[in-house]
Design a protein around this motif. Structure first.
Motif, mmCIF file in Angstrom:
data_model
loop_
_atom_site.group_PDB
_atom_site.id
_atom_site.type_symbol
_atom_site.label_atom_id
_atom_site.label_comp_id
_atom_site.label_asym_id
_atom_site.label_seq_id
_atom_site.Cartn_x
_atom_site.Cartn_y
_atom_site.Cartn_z
ATOM 1 N N LEU A 150 -43.718 8.330 23.285
ATOM 2 C CA LEU A 150 -42.412 7.813 22.854
ATOM 3 C C LEU A 150 -42.419 6.294 22.751
ATOM 4 O O LEU A 150 -41.373 5.684 22.540
ATOM 5 C CB LEU A 150 -41.323 8.274 23.830
ATOM 6 C CG LEU A 150 -41.074 9.792 23.874
ATOM 7 C CD1 LEU A 150 -40.175 10.146 25.050
ATOM 8 C CD2 LEU A 150 -40.463 10.280 22.564
ATOM 9 N N ASP A 151 -43.592 5.699 22.970
ATOM 10 C CA ASP A 151 -43.779 4.249 22.853
ATOM 11 C C ASP A 151 -42.938 3.467 23.875
ATOM 12 O O ASP A 151 -42.465 2.373 23.590
ATOM 13 C CB ASP A 151 -43.430 3.783 21.433
ATOM 14 C CG ASP A 151 -44.201 2.510 21.048
ATOM 15 O OD1 ASP A 151 -45.299 2.307 21.586
ATOM 16 O OD2 ASP A 151 -43.682 1.731 20.233
ATOM 17 N N GLN A 152 -42.803 4.029 25.065
ATOM 18 C CA GLN A 152 -42.072 3.360 26.146
ATOM 19 C C GLN A 152 -43.096 2.850 27.172
ATOM 20 O O GLN A 152 -43.257 3.403 28.267
ATOM 21 C CB GLN A 152 -41.076 4.321 26.798
ATOM 22 C CG GLN A 152 -40.012 4.825 25.845
ATOM 23 C CD GLN A 152 -39.066 5.817 26.482
ATOM 24 O OE1 GLN A 152 -38.969 5.931 27.706
ATOM 25 N NE2 GLN A 152 -38.343 6.566 25.657
ATOM 26 N N TRP A 153 -43.777 1.792 26.819
ATOM 27 C CA TRP A 153 -44.922 1.349 27.604
ATOM 28 C C TRP A 153 -44.536 0.683 28.917
ATOM 29 O O TRP A 153 -45.331 0.655 29.861
ATOM 30 C CB TRP A 153 -45.806 0.437 26.755
ATOM 31 C CG TRP A 153 -46.427 1.212 25.646
ATOM 32 C CD1 TRP A 153 -46.016 1.276 24.352
ATOM 33 C CD2 TRP A 153 -47.522 2.127 25.759
ATOM 34 N NE1 TRP A 153 -46.798 2.145 23.639
ATOM 35 C CE2 TRP A 153 -47.733 2.683 24.477
ATOM 36 C CE3 TRP A 153 -48.350 2.510 26.806
ATOM 37 C CZ2 TRP A 153 -48.731 3.606 24.224
ATOM 38 C CZ3 TRP A 153 -49.357 3.423 26.558
ATOM 39 C CH2 TRP A 153 -49.537 3.961 25.283
ATOM 40 N N ASP A 154 -43.318 0.182 29.005
ATOM 41 C CA ASP A 154 -42.860 -0.353 30.290
ATOM 42 C C ASP A 154 -42.747 0.760 31.324
ATOM 43 O O ASP A 154 -43.047 0.565 32.503
ATOM 44 C CB ASP A 154 -41.520 -1.065 30.124
ATOM 45 C CG ASP A 154 -40.442 -0.168 29.532
ATOM 46 O OD1 ASP A 154 -40.788 0.747 28.741
ATOM 47 O OD2 ASP A 154 -39.260 -0.365 29.868
ATOM 48 N N MET A 155 -42.355 1.961 30.869
ATOM 49 C CA MET A 155 -42.253 3.108 31.777
ATOM 50 C C MET A 155 -43.635 3.666 32.130
ATOM 51 O O MET A 155 -43.833 4.184 33.227
ATOM 52 C CB MET A 155 -41.386 4.196 31.148
ATOM 53 C CG MET A 155 -39.929 3.781 30.928
ATOM 54 S SD MET A 155 -39.137 3.253 32.480
ATOM 55 C CE MET A 155 -39.190 4.776 33.430
ATOM 56 N N VAL A 156 -44.574 3.554 31.203
ATOM 57 C CA VAL A 156 -45.954 3.961 31.515
ATOM 58 C C VAL A 156 -46.494 3.083 32.636
ATOM 59 O O VAL A 156 -47.118 3.570 33.589
ATOM 60 C CB VAL A 156 -46.864 3.853 30.266
ATOM 61 C CG1 VAL A 156 -48.311 4.193 30.639
ATOM 62 C CG2 VAL A 156 -46.372 4.780 29.166
ATOM 63 N N GLU A 157 -46.252 1.782 32.540
ATOM 64 C CA GLU A 157 -46.681 0.839 33.578
ATOM 65 C C GLU A 157 -46.014 1.170 34.915
ATOM 66 O O GLU A 157 -46.648 1.108 35.968
ATOM 67 C CB GLU A 157 -46.334 -0.593 33.169
ATOM 68 C CG GLU A 157 -47.161 -1.139 32.018
ATOM 69 C CD GLU A 157 -48.564 -1.546 32.446
ATOM 70 O OE1 GLU A 157 -48.887 -1.423 33.644
ATOM 71 O OE2 GLU A 157 -49.335 -1.995 31.576
ATOM 72 N N ARG A 158 -44.740 1.521 34.879
ATOM 73 C CA ARG A 158 -44.030 1.853 36.111
ATOM 74 C C ARG A 158 -44.604 3.115 36.749
ATOM 75 O O ARG A 158 -44.726 3.200 37.973
ATOM 76 C CB ARG A 158 -42.535 2.043 35.827
ATOM 77 C CG ARG A 158 -41.704 2.274 37.089
ATOM 78 C CD ARG A 158 -40.239 2.407 36.767
ATOM 79 N NE ARG A 158 -39.697 1.197 36.173
ATOM 80 C CZ ARG A 158 -38.414 1.061 35.820
ATOM 81 N NH1 ARG A 158 -37.574 2.083 35.987
ATOM 82 N NH2 ARG A 158 -37.985 -0.076 35.304
#
Length: 277
Positions: A150-158
């Motif tokens: 979903l291109d939510q890379w801040d959440m991947v980092e979290r």
């Protein structure tokens, strides 16, 4: 291959039969203990009940394990999802519900419905005392895949940070810690690909490819490697891998995407002579 409804019906019948037999055994042992009022007999009855309980748990697990080949061997994400949708929707007890939700999310992800899978995973209370560490790690891993798609890379980092905190907590047993490090590596591989650190991404996927034993994993990994090949400009190797994925991937989203990429490559190959001329 049977339909999802047929598979669910067989699963349900076996599950109810096992539950019924276990309840009958339990009632019979209780009645025998009350009727005889013998301490020694009571102890033997209790031992018999423990054996019956372990057998019941084992056979219930085996019945559930019988659903695994739908996705793992036949790569039929559509049927796998439909079966688990029925299981989750018809479940009356919370016991085992978390595992069933995880498997349902698994099917959704491999069909490409990432937002639905994410919404489902977010209904699982990861702080509940009844949820095991391995289940928590599976949720983290699947959520990271959804966030990445979903291109939510801040959440991947979290998510990566959450797994790292879990590893550093020192509360994991050796098997759970190994699973945690595997989940962390999977999340980091998504980040490597996003950041176009192709060497690291390829190393991770090749290492996985050398260790996997089931078809759906091989299909998923080869698709990721094909994407890396295309980023590096190696169309021939990418095409070879995409053809395998398209042929073996059945209803997995990777098979659909592989066919689309193969069509794109054919168009490019067809235009190449005209451009040269």
């Amino acid at each position: 291959m049977k339909t999802a409804q047929q598979i669910y019906r067989n699963y349900r019948i076996k599950s109810l039969a096992l539950d019924g037999i276990f309840v009958l055994i339990t009632l019979a042992l209780i009645a025998l203990s009350i009727w005889q009022r013998n301490w020694i007999l009571f102890m033997w009855a209790f031992l018999g009940w423990c054996i019956a309980y372990l057998a019941w748990r084992f056979l219930k697990g085996k019945n559930r394990h019988g659903l695994i080949p739908i996705l793992y061997r036949h790569c039929d994400a559509k049927t796998y999802r439909e079966v688990y949708e029925r299981i989750v929707n018809h479940r009356k007890l919370k016991f085992g519900l978390v595992d069933d939700k995880i498997e349902l999310a698994f099917g959704m992800i491999f069909q490409g419905d990432y937002q639905q899978a994410l919404d489902l995973l977010q209904t699982i209370n990861l702080r509940s005392k009844g949820i095991g560490k391995n289940a928590v790690l599976r949720v983290y891993n699947l959520m990271s895949k959804c966030y990445a798609r979903l291109d939510q890379w801040d959440m991947v980092e979290r998510t990566r940070e959450d797994i790292e905190i879990l590893i550093k907590s020192g509360k994991l047993r050796s098997t759970a810690e190994k699973a945690a490090r595997t989940a962390l590596a999977s999340v980091e591989a998504e980040i490597y690909l996003h950041q176009r650190q192709l060497i690291k991404a390829r190393e991770y996927q090749m290492d996985r490819l050398n260790r996997v034993k089931v078809l759906y994993q091989k299909v998923s990994i080869l698709y990721q490697l094909a994407c890396i090949d295309l980023m590096e400009g190696d169309k021939d190797r990418a095409k070879e891998r995409l053809e395998f994925v398209a042929q073996k991937g059945n209803t997995m989203i990777e098979a659909k995407q592989a066919r689309e990429k193969l069509e794109e490559l054919e168009v490019l190959d067809g235009d190449a002579p005209e451009q040269e001329a």
